[in-house]
Design a protein around this motif. Structure first.
Motif, PDB file in Angstrom:
ATOM      1  N   VAL A 204       3.556 -15.117  -4.906  1.00  0.00           N
ATOM      2  CA  VAL A 204       3.943 -14.890  -3.887  1.00  0.00           C
ATOM      3  C   VAL A 204       4.053 -13.286  -3.276  1.00  0.00           C
ATOM      4  O   VAL A 204       3.873 -13.031  -2.117  1.00  0.00           O
ATOM      5  CB  VAL A 204       5.225 -15.662  -3.333  1.00  0.00           C
ATOM      6  N   ARG A 205       4.237 -12.584  -4.413  1.00  0.00           N
ATOM      7  CA  ARG A 205       4.200 -11.035  -4.214  1.00  0.00           C
ATOM      8  C   ARG A 205       2.872 -10.337  -4.767  1.00  0.00           C
ATOM      9  O   ARG A 205       3.059  -9.267  -4.596  1.00  0.00           O
ATOM     10  CB  ARG A 205       5.420 -10.461  -4.918  1.00  0.00           C
ATOM     11  N   GLY A 206       2.177 -10.996  -5.461  1.00  0.00           N
ATOM     12  CA  GLY A 206       0.959 -10.483  -5.719  1.00  0.00           C
ATOM     13  C   GLY A 206       0.990  -9.906  -7.389  1.00  0.00           C
ATOM     14  O   GLY A 206       1.939  -9.741  -7.854  1.00  0.00           O
ATOM     15  N   ARG A 207      -0.238  -8.792  -7.520  1.00  0.00           N
ATOM     16  CA  ARG A 207       0.038  -8.284  -8.808  1.00  0.00           C
ATOM     17  C   ARG A 207       0.716  -6.933  -8.762  1.00  0.00           C
ATOM     18  O   ARG A 207       1.016  -6.531  -7.619  1.00  0.00           O
ATOM     19  CB  ARG A 207      -1.392  -8.122  -9.304  1.00  0.00           C
ATOM     20  N   GLU A 208       1.070  -6.196  -9.996  1.00  0.00           N
ATOM     21  CA  GLU A 208       1.901  -5.084  -9.695  1.00  0.00           C
ATOM     22  C   GLU A 208       0.902  -3.887  -9.226  1.00  0.00           C
ATOM     23  O   GLU A 208       0.043  -3.640  -9.549  1.00  0.00           O
ATOM     24  CB  GLU A 208       2.143  -4.692 -11.518  1.00  0.00           C
ATOM     25  N   ARG A 209       1.853  -3.132  -8.202  1.00  0.00           N
ATOM     26  CA  ARG A 209       1.015  -2.157  -7.609  1.00  0.00           C
ATOM     27  C   ARG A 209       2.534  -1.259  -7.880  1.00  0.00           C
ATOM     28  O   ARG A 209       3.617  -1.448  -7.319  1.00  0.00           O
ATOM     29  CB  ARG A 209       0.979  -2.328  -6.205  1.00  0.00           C
ATOM     30  N   SER A 210       2.442   0.204  -8.213  1.00  0.00           N
ATOM     31  CA  SER A 210       3.298   1.012  -8.317  1.00  0.00           C
ATOM     32  C   SER A 210       3.296   2.052  -7.237  1.00  0.00           C
ATOM     33  O   SER A 210       2.273   2.473  -6.860  1.00  0.00           O
ATOM     34  CB  SER A 210       3.197   1.893  -9.603  1.00  0.00           C
ATOM     35  N   ARG A 211       4.378   2.486  -6.543  1.00  0.00           N
ATOM     36  CA  ARG A 211       4.502   3.790  -5.813  1.00  0.00           C
ATOM     37  C   ARG A 211       4.149   5.153  -6.454  1.00  0.00           C
ATOM     38  O   ARG A 211       4.342   5.264  -7.620  1.00  0.00           O
ATOM     39  CB  ARG A 211       5.689   3.791  -4.960  1.00  0.00           C
ATOM     40  N   ALA A 212       3.563   5.964  -5.805  1.00  0.00           N
ATOM     41  CA  ALA A 212       3.197   7.165  -6.500  1.00  0.00           C
ATOM     42  C   ALA A 212       4.806   7.880  -6.557  1.00  0.00           C
ATOM     43  O   ALA A 212       5.659   7.912  -5.793  1.00  0.00           O
ATOM     44  CB  ALA A 212       2.500   8.237  -5.181  1.00  0.00           C
ATOM     45  N   SER A 213       4.698   8.514  -7.679  1.00  0.00           N
ATOM     46  CA  SER A 213       6.101   9.464  -7.887  1.00  0.00           C
ATOM     47  C   SER A 213       6.656  10.300  -7.011  1.00  0.00           C
ATOM     48  O   SER A 213       7.796  10.549  -6.760  1.00  0.00           O
ATOM     49  CB  SER A 213       5.955   9.730  -9.709  1.00  0.00           C
ATOM     50  N   SER A 214       5.663  10.888  -6.645  1.00  0.00           N
ATOM     51  CA  SER A 214       5.979  11.878  -5.521  1.00  0.00           C
ATOM     52  C   SER A 214       6.690  11.247  -4.193  1.00  0.00           C
ATOM     53  O   SER A 214       7.683  11.926  -3.714  1.00  0.00           O
ATOM     54  CB  SER A 214       4.716  12.548  -5.322  1.00  0.00           C
ATOM     55  N   GLU A 215       6.302  10.183  -3.940  1.00  0.00           N
ATOM     56  CA  GLU A 215       6.808   9.607  -2.883  1.00  0.00           C
ATOM     57  C   GLU A 215       8.067   9.058  -3.135  1.00  0.00           C
ATOM     58  O   GLU A 215       9.100   9.093  -2.506  1.00  0.00           O
ATOM     59  CB  GLU A 215       5.868   8.118  -2.303  1.00  0.00           C
ATOM     60  N   ILE A 216       8.266   8.659  -4.366  1.00  0.00           N
ATOM     61  CA  ILE A 216       9.652   7.930  -4.915  1.00  0.00           C
ATOM     62  C   ILE A 216      10.763   9.134  -4.844  1.00  0.00           C
ATOM     63  O   ILE A 216      11.927   9.040  -4.451  1.00  0.00           O
ATOM     64  CB  ILE A 216       9.678   7.192  -6.097  1.00  0.00           C
ATOM     65  N   LEU A 217      10.345  10.139  -5.403  1.00  0.00           N
ATOM     66  CA  LEU A 217      11.318  11.302  -5.596  1.00  0.00           C
ATOM     67  C   LEU A 217      11.583  11.904  -4.371  1.00  0.00           C
ATOM     68  O   LEU A 217      12.655  12.279  -4.173  1.00  0.00           O
ATOM     69  CB  LEU A 217      10.574  12.367  -6.625  1.00  0.00           C
ATOM     70  N   GLU A 218      10.763  12.132  -3.379  1.00  0.00           N
ATOM     71  CA  GLU A 218      11.005  12.641  -2.238  1.00  0.00           C
ATOM     72  C   GLU A 218      11.815  11.712  -1.327  1.00  0.00           C
ATOM     73  O   GLU A 218      12.949  12.180  -0.594  1.00  0.00           O
ATOM     74  CB  GLU A 218       9.696  12.781  -1.155  1.00  0.00           C
ATOM     75  N   GLU A 219      11.801  10.537  -1.422  1.00  0.00           N
ATOM     76  CA  GLU A 219      12.725   9.525  -0.935  1.00  0.00           C
ATOM     77  C   GLU A 219      14.157   9.619  -1.589  1.00  0.00           C
ATOM     78  O   GLU A 219      15.050   9.698  -0.742  1.00  0.00           O
ATOM     79  CB  GLU A 219      12.329   8.108  -1.036  1.00  0.00           C
TER      80      GLU A 219
END
Length: 473
Positions: A204-219
């Protein structure tokens, strides 16, 4: 429309296009009324996080968030498919909405999230709840604005589920509406590649997809600037973070980068898969002062034969070696786990292995569940020789042993001083509540509401089964 792998919310794409259309015509659709939206999420923290984004999109359009169901002009249930009882609650609450729809013909009802990704559930909603206007999957960020606009402008009803694959886009810069001003959830990845035999999540959620680290750190940097004190990193398996990204980064490296962000805050993460929990990760938690000293390791069973049928890809011996390493490197760490009781054909010997592992590990928190059959999973096809009474009796036995462990562990904190993040004021008792780095609930007897959102040192004076009591040093 896209920038490499990621769709960008604040560029001209379908999401912003239809959001802007609703904004521009909001007063026309609602005849200058201050329209309200009610969003409720069921299940795991990932679902809660998704719900905060859905609410953020709707508030960005012009809706006012409300916690009163009867006030709402749009009601959106964001669902979870992990356990059957979560689905039952959704159907029960959707049934109540029929009366509200009769009272308010303009009311728009939507159902999103993992539950609707299952064909049998989707068909049940269409057949038994025809007053539901919008049905979306766990990718609702992509399609909610368009579906809502078409409903408002042309009164169209929609069932729209886009297939989720390992190449599905991750939308960044979605507005988030957070009710909590102290603690914030940050999703770092989506989906799962593990395919445990009992779990519906990969379907139901699909395969693994990671966010870019730059986006995570900025958030996270922005959240810290806004005053948030605890950041919860979320993923179906955070230990797999980084797979598939162009830059070479893994979860321990991400934690080190987050730990380097300036400010006073803590970081917590969920959920971890034991097969991917490395010694490097444990060493990182031990070394980083902003990473909370709590690790969630879902054991699920103490029996190797059951673990094999579960497709967990580790042995109980490997699991216990991780527990021992955590205790060696982080003596003050708390450990929590998940345990499934009554998995198909679980023998008494299998269950005894689970109890043995429970006694050895001495977890601080155990989330225990009686096995819930999920249609579409491998385990759902297994014959089951375990009776309901046996499952219920085993659950009671497990809880009894764990309760004894908890009482002993809680008593061990008396006369110790703990660093606590205060997050709640109890008006009835004129006290405040908070949690320490290990996630233990603590009531501060001499605190006041001005402490909310602050870190304080607390001397523990007594202990109950579910919380500690103390005074500010």
């Amino acid at each position: 429309m896209s920038n490499g792998k990621f769709k960008i919310y604040d560029k001209l794409n379908d999401v912003t296009h239809y959001t802007e259309l609703i904004k521009d015509n909001f007063s026309v659709f609602y005849k200058d009324k201050k329209a309200k939206v009610y969003v409720h999420s069921y299940g795991c923290l990932q679902s809660v996080s998704d719900g905060e984004k859905l609410k953020g999109i709707l508030v960005d359009m012009g809706y006012i968030a409300t916690d009163v169901l009867e006030e709402a002009d749009v009601i959106l249930y964001n669902t979870c498919a992990v356990r059957e009882n979560a689905e039952d609650r959704v159907f029960g609450n959707v049934g109540v909405l029929k009366a509200l729809k009769k009272q308010n013909k303009q009311l728009i009802i939507g159902i999103a999230g993992c539950m609707t990704e299952q064909d049998d559930v989707k068909k049940r909603i269409q057949k038994s709840y025809p007053y539901v206007d919008l049905i979306m999957g766990s990718n609702a960020f992509d399609i909610l604005p368009k579906l809502l606009y078409d409903k408002l402008s042309n009164n169209k009803k929609y069932v729209e589920l886009e297939p989720i694959t390992e190449k599905s886009d991750i939308i960044e810069n979605i507005p988030v509406y957070r009710d909590d001003k102290i603690k914030a959830n940050v999703s770092i990845m989506y989906g799962c590649d593990n395919f445990c035999s009992y779990c519906i999540v990969p379907y139901v959620r699909g395969r693994e997809r990671s966010r870019a680290s730059s986006e995570i750190l900025e958030e996270i940097e922005n959240l810290v600037k806004q005053g948030y004190k605890e950041i919860m990193l979320l993923g179906e398996n955070v230990n797999s973070y980084g797979k598939g990204l162009e830059n070479d980064i893994d979860f321990p490296t991400l934690l080190k980068k987050i730990n380097a962000i300036k400010g006073e805050f803590w970081v917590r993460f969920m959920s971890s898969h034991p097969k991917d929990c490395s010694k490097e990760l444990i060493d990182t938690v031990a070394a980083c002062d902003k990473i909370e000293k709590h690790i969630h390791l879902p054991m699920q069973s103490g029996s190797n034969s059951i673990l094999k049928v579960m497709n967990r890809k580790y042995t109980i011996e490997h699991f216990m070696s991780l527990v021992d390493y955590v205790k060696e490197k982080i003596p003050n760490a708390t450990l929590s786990t998940d345990i499934i009781v009554g998995f198909p054909n679980e023998t008494r010997e299998d269950f005894e292995d689970t109890l043995s592992a429970l006694r050895k590990a001495r977890f601080d928190t155990v989330f225990s569940f009686i096995y819930s059959k999920r249609t579409g999973t491998v385990a759902a096809k297994l014959d089951d020789s375990v009776t309901d009474k046996e499952k219920s009796d085993r659950m009671c036995e497990l809880l009894s042993i764990q309760n004894e462990i908890i009482v002993e562990k809680m008593q061990s904190y008396v006369d110790k001083t703990l660093r606590v993040l205060v997050d709640t004021y109890n008006t009835e008792r004129n006290s405040v509540l908070g949690r320490d780095s290990g996630g233990i609930l603590i009531e501060i007897e001499n605190g006041d509401k001005t402490l909310k959102g602050r870190f304080v040192d607390v001397l523990i004076t007594s202990a109950k089964r579910t919380l500690l009591l103390g005074k500010i040093v």
